[in-house]
Design a protein around this motif. Structure first.
Motif, PDB file in Angstrom:
ATOM      1  N   PRO A  94       0.835  -1.213   0.000  1.00 38.35           N
ATOM      2  CA  PRO A  94       0.000   0.000   0.000  1.00 38.35           C
ATOM      3  C   PRO A  94       0.863   1.254   0.000  1.00 38.35           C
ATOM      4  CG  PRO A  94      -0.762  -1.595   1.636  1.00 38.35           C
ATOM      5  CD  PRO A  94       0.547  -2.079   1.144  1.00 38.35           C
ATOM      6  N   PRO A  95       0.409   2.306  -0.634  1.00 39.72           N
ATOM      7  CA  PRO A  95       1.203   3.547  -0.683  1.00 39.72           C
ATOM      8  C   PRO A  95       1.410   4.121   0.710  1.00 39.72           C
ATOM      9  CG  PRO A  95      -1.009   3.930  -1.499  1.00 39.72           C
ATOM     10  CD  PRO A  95      -0.883   2.468  -1.316  1.00 39.72           C
ATOM     11  N   GLY A  96       2.605   4.586   0.970  1.00 38.91           N
ATOM     12  CA  GLY A  96       2.923   5.177   2.276  1.00 38.91           C
ATOM     13  C   GLY A  96       2.592   6.651   2.325  1.00 38.91           C
ATOM     14  N   PRO A  97       2.793   7.232   3.488  1.00 42.46           N
ATOM     15  CA  PRO A  97       2.509   8.670   3.638  1.00 42.46           C
ATOM     16  C   PRO A  97       3.507   9.485   2.820  1.00 42.46           C
ATOM     17  CG  PRO A  97       3.538   7.768   5.609  1.00 42.46           C
ATOM     18  CD  PRO A  97       3.258   6.618   4.723  1.00 42.46           C
ATOM     19  N   PRO A  98       3.135  10.683   2.382  1.00 41.57           N
ATOM     20  CA  PRO A  98       1.851  11.343   2.705  1.00 41.57           C
ATOM     21  C   PRO A  98       0.715  10.940   1.778  1.00 41.57           C
ATOM     22  CG  PRO A  98       3.228  12.837   1.472  1.00 41.57           C
ATOM     23  CD  PRO A  98       4.040  11.595   1.653  1.00 41.57           C
ATOM     24  N   TYR A  99       1.079  10.243   0.620  1.00 42.61           N
ATOM     25  CA  TYR A  99       0.008   9.937  -0.328  1.00 42.61           C
ATOM     26  C   TYR A  99      -0.973   8.943   0.250  1.00 42.61           C
ATOM     27  CZ  TYR A  99      -2.345   8.240  -4.522  1.00 42.61           C
ATOM     28  OH  TYR A  99      -3.303   7.882  -5.429  1.00 42.61           O
ATOM     29  N   GLY A 100      -0.487   8.024   1.079  1.00 42.10           N
ATOM     30  CA  GLY A 100      -1.376   7.029   1.637  1.00 42.10           C
ATOM     31  C   GLY A 100      -2.425   7.598   2.559  1.00 42.10           C
ATOM     32  N   SER A 101      -2.218   8.782   3.064  1.00 43.31           N
ATOM     33  CA  SER A 101      -3.189   9.390   3.982  1.00 43.31           C
ATOM     34  C   SER A 101      -4.243  10.187   3.246  1.00 43.31           C
ATOM     35  CB  SER A 101      -2.459  10.306   4.980  1.00 43.31           C
ATOM     36  OG  SER A 101      -1.493   9.571   5.711  1.00 43.31           O
ATOM     37  N   THR A 102      -4.070  10.401   1.970  1.00 37.93           N
ATOM     38  CA  THR A 102      -5.050  11.166   1.194  1.00 37.93           C
ATOM     39  C   THR A 102      -6.222  10.275   0.816  1.00 37.93           C
ATOM     40  OG1 THR A 102      -3.948  10.642  -0.880  1.00 37.93           O
ATOM     41  CG2 THR A 102      -3.186  12.604   0.293  1.00 37.93           C
ATOM     42  N   ARG A 103      -7.224  10.901   0.263  1.00 39.02           N
ATOM     43  CA  ARG A 103      -8.415  10.145  -0.124  1.00 39.02           C
ATOM     44  C   ARG A 103      -8.101   9.163  -1.241  1.00 39.02           C
ATOM     45  NH1 ARG A 103     -14.196  12.800  -2.098  1.00 39.02           N
ATOM     46  NH2 ARG A 103     -15.269  10.776  -2.446  1.00 39.02           N
ATOM     47  N   GLY A 104      -7.316   9.621  -2.228  1.00 42.09           N
ATOM     48  CA  GLY A 104      -6.939   8.723  -3.311  1.00 42.09           C
ATOM     49  C   GLY A 104      -6.070   7.573  -2.815  1.00 42.09           C
ATOM     50  N   GLY A 105      -5.183   7.883  -1.859  1.00 41.34           N
ATOM     51  CA  GLY A 105      -4.340   6.834  -1.312  1.00 41.34           C
ATOM     52  C   GLY A 105      -5.150   5.797  -0.557  1.00 41.34           C
ATOM     53  N   ARG A 106      -6.140   6.274   0.244  1.00 34.94           N
ATOM     54  CA  ARG A 106      -6.957   5.320   0.989  1.00 34.94           C
ATOM     55  C   ARG A 106      -7.787   4.448   0.041  1.00 34.94           C
ATOM     56  NH1 ARG A 106      -7.534   9.884   4.394  1.00 34.94           N
ATOM     57  NH2 ARG A 106      -9.542  10.386   3.408  1.00 34.94           N
ATOM     58  N   GLU A 107      -8.256   5.036  -1.072  1.00 35.65           N
ATOM     59  CA  GLU A 107      -9.005   4.233  -2.030  1.00 35.65           C
ATOM     60  C   GLU A 107      -8.113   3.151  -2.662  1.00 35.65           C
ATOM     61  OE1 GLU A 107     -10.589   6.943  -4.814  1.00 35.65           O
ATOM     62  OE2 GLU A 107     -12.210   7.663  -3.482  1.00 35.65           O
ATOM     63  N   LYS A 108      -6.864   3.530  -2.941  1.00 33.41           N
ATOM     64  CA  LYS A 108      -5.958   2.536  -3.518  1.00 33.41           C
ATOM     65  C   LYS A 108      -5.638   1.427  -2.524  1.00 33.41           C
ATOM     66  CE  LYS A 108      -3.153   3.724  -6.613  1.00 33.41           C
ATOM     67  NZ  LYS A 108      -2.098   4.273  -7.485  1.00 33.41           N
ATOM     68  N   VAL A 109      -5.455   1.797  -1.255  1.00 34.99           N
ATOM     69  CA  VAL A 109      -5.221   0.785  -0.230  1.00 34.99           C
ATOM     70  C   VAL A 109      -6.410  -0.154  -0.128  1.00 34.99           C
ATOM     71  CG1 VAL A 109      -4.949   0.414   2.251  1.00 34.99           C
ATOM     72  CG2 VAL A 109      -3.609   2.176   1.094  1.00 34.99           C
ATOM     73  N   HIS A 110      -7.644   0.419  -0.143  1.00 31.88           N
ATOM     74  CA  HIS A 110      -8.844  -0.401  -0.081  1.00 31.88           C
ATOM     75  C   HIS A 110      -8.933  -1.326  -1.292  1.00 31.88           C
ATOM     76  CE1 HIS A 110     -12.856  -1.556   1.098  1.00 31.88           C
ATOM     77  NE2 HIS A 110     -13.345  -1.196  -0.104  1.00 31.88           N
ATOM     78  N   LEU A 111      -8.552  -0.821  -2.471  1.00 32.67           N
ATOM     79  CA  LEU A 111      -8.571  -1.631  -3.692  1.00 32.67           C
ATOM     80  C   LEU A 111      -7.583  -2.784  -3.595  1.00 32.67           C
ATOM     81  CD1 LEU A 111      -9.431  -2.115  -6.646  1.00 32.67           C
ATOM     82  CD2 LEU A 111      -7.630  -0.491  -7.326  1.00 32.67           C
ATOM     83  N   PHE A 112      -6.373  -2.499  -3.086  1.00 34.13           N
ATOM     84  CA  PHE A 112      -5.379  -3.549  -2.949  1.00 34.13           C
ATOM     85  C   PHE A 112      -5.843  -4.625  -1.973  1.00 34.13           C
ATOM     86  CE2 PHE A 112      -1.522  -0.750  -4.265  1.00 34.13           C
ATOM     87  CZ  PHE A 112      -1.959  -0.790  -5.571  1.00 34.13           C
ATOM     88  N   ARG A 113      -6.466  -4.203  -0.878  1.00 31.34           N
ATOM     89  CA  ARG A 113      -6.921  -5.170   0.114  1.00 31.34           C
ATOM     90  C   ARG A 113      -8.038  -6.061  -0.442  1.00 31.34           C
ATOM     91  NH1 ARG A 113      -7.146  -1.486   5.671  1.00 31.34           N
ATOM     92  NH2 ARG A 113      -4.867  -1.405   5.996  1.00 31.34           N
TER      93      ARG A 113
END
Length: 791
Positions: free
Chosen positions: A493-512
Motif C-alpha cells: 500500500p502507498p505510504g505517507p503522505p500519499y497514503g493518507s489522502t483520499r486517493g491513497g486510501r481508495e488505492k489501499v482499499h482496492l489492494f486489500r
C-alpha cells in the motif's frame, strides 16, 4: 577264410566276408557257396561282419571329427575313441591271430581245426561296446555339438547296468573333462581365452557402449551358461569369470604399474586343477575355484583394488545416486527447471512469427550435459573458497554423466551366473526431470568393474530417477511459497503522505479487496500443496533416513569392520563395536539425526592408509560384489521399487503435482498482467485476461481434486502392502528373504559375512501419514477448509 575274417576285423573291408554273411549274395567261388557254409556258420559270420562294419565306421568317423570339429573337447573324445578303444579292439584281433598261429589249445583243436564258434566267443562283449561308441560318435559328429553337451552326455551314460560300458564312459569322461579343465586353466590362471576352440568356451568377448555418452566401445567378458557343463554351479561360473577378468585387468595394468608384474606364481595353482578326480565332483570343483580366487585376492588383487578405492566409489554412489548430498538434488532440479523455462520463453518469442519453431522445444543431448555442468558450478559456488578441497565433487565431475536415454532401458533382472537383481518396476520416473527420458549414469573405470557391474549401475540409475523425482516435486512445491505476491500484499500500500489522502486510501482499499479475493481463490490450492508437501516430506524422510541411510551404513560398517549387527533372542538388533579408526573417521550419528544436514557438508571420500587397511578384514572382490548385489537387492525392495501398483500411482501423483505448480504459476502470471493493465495501463491486445483467469481457476479446481485423490490412493496402497505383511516381515510377497535367511540362501551367512539390516517398515510410515478427516470431507468452496486446522 580265417585269415580273411581277421583281416576284415582289423579295419579292412572284405567283400568276401560280407557276401558270406549275407544269404542272398552267393558267389561262384567254390570255397564260399550256399553248400559250403551252413546257416549257423552264416549267422556267426554275420556277427563278425557287424563288428567289422562298426570298426570301419567308427574309425572313419572318429578321424573326421578329430580333424575338423570346431570343439576341442569333441576332438579329444574322438581321438580317444580311435587311439584307446578302437586300438584296443585291434590289439584283440592281433591277440586272437597270435593265439591261432601258436596253435594254442584254447582256440586250435585236433588236426589244427579252428572252430568258428571259438573265434566268435573271443570277441564277446565287443559288439555292445562298439554299438555304444557308435552312439557317442553320432552325438559328437554334429556341428552343433558343444564340449559341455558332450560332457553332460557322457556323465549321463555312467548310469548304466553294463560294467564294460561304464568303464568306456568313465575313460571318455576323463578325457573330455581333462580337455575342458585345460581350457579353464588358461582362463583362471592366465586370464586368456583359448585361441583355438574359442567358440566352444563359456567366456565370450563382447563389445559394449560405455555410459559416458561419447560412444566409446570397450571390450568386456561375459559368461554363456549354455556352454557350461552341468556340474558347474552358477556361483562357481561367476567365480571363474571374475578370476579371468581380474587377470586381464592385472595384465593391462602391469604395463604401467610395475608392482603388479610377476604374476607367474599363479601357475602353482595348476596342481590344484590337476588333482581333480574324474568325473569331477561339483563341490570339489567349487572349492578349487574358490581357493584359486582367494589366492589371487591375497597376492595381487589387494594391490589392484584396495579397500580405500572401494569405499571412495561407494561413497560417490551414495552421495550422488542415492542423493546423500541434498544440495546436488536441489541444484540439479533448479538448473533443469531453469533450462525448461528458458526454452519456453524463447519459443514464446518465436511463436507469432515462426509457429513451427514450437517444435524445437524438446531438450537436446548437449543441453542436458550443460545442465549437469551448471550443477557442478552451482555446487562449487555453495562451498565458496573451499570448493577445491571437495575431492568427492571432483571425482563425481569426472565420472558422472547426465544423458538422454536413446532407447527403453532394460529393467535390471536376474543374472544366473552373478547372483542377479530383482526386476524393478517399469514406471518412467526418468521422464520427470526434463519431460524426456534422462538418466544419471557413470563410467566404471578399471579396476572398479571387478565388483561393480553394468547391471548394478542400471539399478543405481533407476533408484536415482525414483528418489530425484520425489525430491524435485518437493522442491517445486516449496518454491511456490517464494512467490511473494501470491501470499502477501503486493504491491505494498502507498505510504505517507500519499497514503493518507483520499486517493491513497481508495488505492489501499482496492489492494486489500484484490488480495482478499485472490486469497480465497487459492485457499484450497495452498491446502492441497501443503498436504502434498507433507506427504512427500514423510516419504522422503522414510526412504532416505530409514531405508537408504540404514542399509548404506550397515554395508559400510561391514566393509570396515567385517560385521554389522547381531541379533538378540527377542529378534532385535544391536550394533557391534567398531574400531577406533572407523569410529573417529566415520560418524553414523549425524545421519541418524538429519540425512540432509549430513549431505549438505562437503563429504570427503573415505581413505585408509596401508597400515589401517591391514587392520581391517580383507574382502575378496567377488565376495564384495556378491554382498553389494545383496545390498542393492534389499535396497530396491525396501524402497518399494518392485511394487508396480505403488510406483504407477506415485508417478501419476508427481505428474499432477507438476500440473498444480504449473497452473498456479500461470495464474500468477495472469494476475501480474492484470495488475499491469489496471495499475499501469499496459495492455496486451492478444490476451483476454479475464477469460484466461476463469479457465485457469477452473483447471486449478480439477488439479486439486486429482492431487488429493492421488495422495489418498497412495496411502491406501501402502495400507494394502502393509496388510500383505511381506515388506514388513522381509519376505516381500515371496520375492526377497532379508536378513540372515537371505544371507544363508546366497551362502553369506555366518561370522564375518554380510547380512542386510532389517530396516524400514511400512507401518512406521503410515503412522506419520495421518491426514485426519481431509480424505473424508467434501470440498466446501473457496473458504471451506482451514489450512491451520488441517495441517
Amino acid at each position: 577264410m580265417l585269415h580273411e575274417i581277421l583281416f576284415s576285423l582289423s579295419g579292412h573291408p572284405s567283400p568276401l566276408l560280407r557276401s558270406a554273411a549275407s544269404p542272398g549274395n552267393e558267389t561262384d567261388n567254390t570255397l564260399i557257396n550256399s553248400t559250403a557254409i551252413s546257416p549257423p556258420e552264416r549267422a556267426l559270420l554275420a556277427s563278425l561282419a557287424r563288428l567289422s562294419d562298426l570298426h570301419i565306421h567308427l574309425q572313419t568317423a572318429a578321424s573326421h571329427i578329430a580333424a575338423s570339429h570346431p570343439s576341442v573337447i569333441c576332438r579329444a573324445v574322438a581321438f580317444a575313441i580311435d587311439t584307446l578303444h578302437l586300438a584296443g579292439f585291434r590289439r584283440k584281433v592281433v591277440e586272437v591271430e597270435r593265439t591261432i598261429l601258436k596253435e594254442d589249445a584254447a582256440l586250435v583243436g585236433p588236426y589244427r581245426i579252428v572252430p568258428l564258434t571259438a573265434v566268435v566267443a573271443e570277441f564277446e562283449g565287443w559288439g555292445r561296446r562298439l554299438e555304444w561308441l557308435r552312439r557317442v560318435v553320432d552325438v559328437v559328429d554334429k556341428e552343433t555339438c558343444t564340449g559341455a553337451g558332450v560332457i553332460d552326455f557322457l556323465r549321463g551314460e555312467l548310469l548304466t547296468g553294463y560294467g564294460d560300458v561304464e568303464e568306456l564312459a568313465e575313460s571318455l569322461v576323463a578325457v573330455a573333462e581333462a580337455a575342458w579343465v585345460k581350457q579353464v586353466a588358461a582362463w583362471v590362471l592366465y586370464g586368456r581365452v583359448p585361441g583355438f576352440g574359442e567358440g566352444d568356451f563359456f567366456v565370450k568377448r563382447r563389445k559394449r557402449e560405455d555410459g559416458d555418452g561419447e560412444g566409446n566401445a570397450t571390450e568386456e567378458y561375459i559368461c554363456e551358461p549354455g556352454l557350461l557343463p552341468g556340474f558347474v554351479t552358477p556361483a562357481t561360473a561367476a567365480s571363474m569369470l571374475f578370476i579371468g577378468r581380474s587377470l586381464n585387468q592385472i595384465r593391462t595394468k602391469s604395463v604401467e604399474d610395475y608392482s603388479l608384474r610377476g604374476n607367474d606364481h599363479l601357475s602353482t595353482q595348476l596342481t590344484r586343477l590337476a588333482e581333480l578326480r574324474h568325473p569331477i565332483d561339483s563341490a570339489a570343483f567349487a572349492r578349487t575355484t574358490a581357493d584359486i580366487r582367494q589366492f589371487l585376492s591375497r597376492t595381487t588383487l589387494q594391490r589392484l583394488l584396495p579397500l580405500s578405492k572401494v569405499l571412495e566409489t561407494l561413497q560417490l554412489l551414495r552421495d550422488f545416486f542415492l542423493l546423500g548430498r541434498g544440495e546436488f538434488a536441489m541444484a540439479l532440479t533448479q538448473q533443469a527447471d531453469e533450462k525448461i523455462r528458458s526454452r519456453w520463453k524463447r519459443m514464446e518469442n518465436l511463436a507469432y512469427e515462426k509457429r513451427e519453431g514450437l517444435g524445437n522445444v524438446t531438450i537436446k543431448e548437449g543441453e542436458v550435459a550443460a545442465v549437469l555442468a551448471k550443477t557442478w558450478a552451482a555446487m562449487g559456488s555453495m562451498q565458496g573458497e573451499h570448493a577445491d578441497e571437495d575431492e568427492g565433487l571432483e571425482v563425481a565431475r569426472e565420472l558422472l554423466r547426465l544423458t538422454m536415454a536413446k532407447s527403453k532401458a532394460s529393467t535390471p533382472g536376474t543374472h544366473s551366473t552373478e547372483g542377479g537383481l530383482t526386476a524393478i518396476a517399469t514406471t518412467p520416473f526418468r521422464n520427470l526431470l526434463f519431460s524426456v527420458p534422462v538418466v544419471m549414469t557413470m563410467q566404471i573405470p578399471s579396476p572398479l568393474d571387478l565388483f561393480l557391474s553394468q547391471a548394478d549401475l542400471e539399478t543405481y540409475t533407476a533408484i536415482n530417477s525414483y528418489l530425484l523425482s520425489l525430491r524435485r516435486a518437493n522442491i517445486r512445491l516449496t518454491d511456490l511459497w517464494k512467490i511473494t505476491s501470491l501470499r502477501r500484499h503486493h504491491p505494498a500500500p502507498p505510504g505517507p503522505p500519499y497514503g493518507s489522502t483520499r486517493g491513497g486510501r481508495e488505492k489501499v482499499h482496492l489492494f486489500r479487496q484484490r488480495h482478499a479475493a485472490r486469497t480465497r481463490i487459492l485457499r484450497n490450492a495452498w491446502a492441497t500443496a501443503s498436504a502434498a508437501i507433507f506427504f512427500l516430506g514423510e516419504m522422503e524422510g522414510y526412504l532416505q533416513t530409514e531405508v537408504v541411510a540404514g542399509l548404506s551404513d550397515g554395508f559400510h560398517r561391514w566393509l570396515i569392520t567385517g560385521e554389522d549387527e547381531q541379533r538378540h533372542d527377542d529378534g532385535t538388533f544391536k550394533k557391534t563395536q567398531t574400531s577406533t579408526v572407523s569410529r573417529s573417521r566415520y560418524s553414523d550419528e549425524i545421519l541418524e539425526d538429519d540425512i540432509w544436514l549430513a549431505g549438505s557438508t562437503p563429504s570427503q571420500p573415505p581413505s585408509l592408509s596401508a597400515s589401517e587397511e591391514q587392520t581391517h578384514p580383507h574382502h575378496d572382490p567377488q565376495t564384495l560384489a556378491t554382498a553389494h548385489r545383496l545390498y542393492l537387492r534389499t535396497l530396491v525392495h525396501r524402497l518399494l521399487l518392485t511394487q508396480q501398483s505403488f510406483t504407477d500411482e506415485l508417478y501419476e501423483l508427481l505428474v499432477q503435482i507438476d500440473h498444480l505448480v504449473a497452473v498456479i504459476r500461470r495464474l500468477h502470471s495472469v494476475w501480474t498482467a492484470a495488475d499491469l493493465e489496471t495499475d499501469a495501463g499496459v495492455v496486451d491486445a492478444f490476451v483476454d485476461l479475464e477469460r484466461e483467469e476463469r479457465d485457469v481457476q477452473k483447471e486449478i479446481r480439477g488439479v486439486e481434486g486429482r492431487v488429493k485423490q492421488g495422495i489418498e490412493g497412495l496411502v491406501g496402497e501402502l495400507r494394502r502392502l502393509e496388510g500383505l505383511g511381506g515388506l514388513q516381515n522381509g519376505t516381500e510377497m515371496g520375492g526377497l528373504g532379508e536378513g540372515v535367511e537371505d544371507g544363508e540362501v546366497l551362502g553369506m551367512g555366518g561370522s564375518g559375512k554380510y547380512v542386510t539390516r532389517r530396516v524400514g517398515g511400512i507401518n512406521r510410515l503410515l503412522m506419520k501419514l495421518d491426514f485426519g478427516s481431509w480424505f473424508g470431507r467434501e470440498g466446501r468452496g473457496g473458504d471451506g477448509m482451514d489450512v491451520d486446522e488441517e495441517f
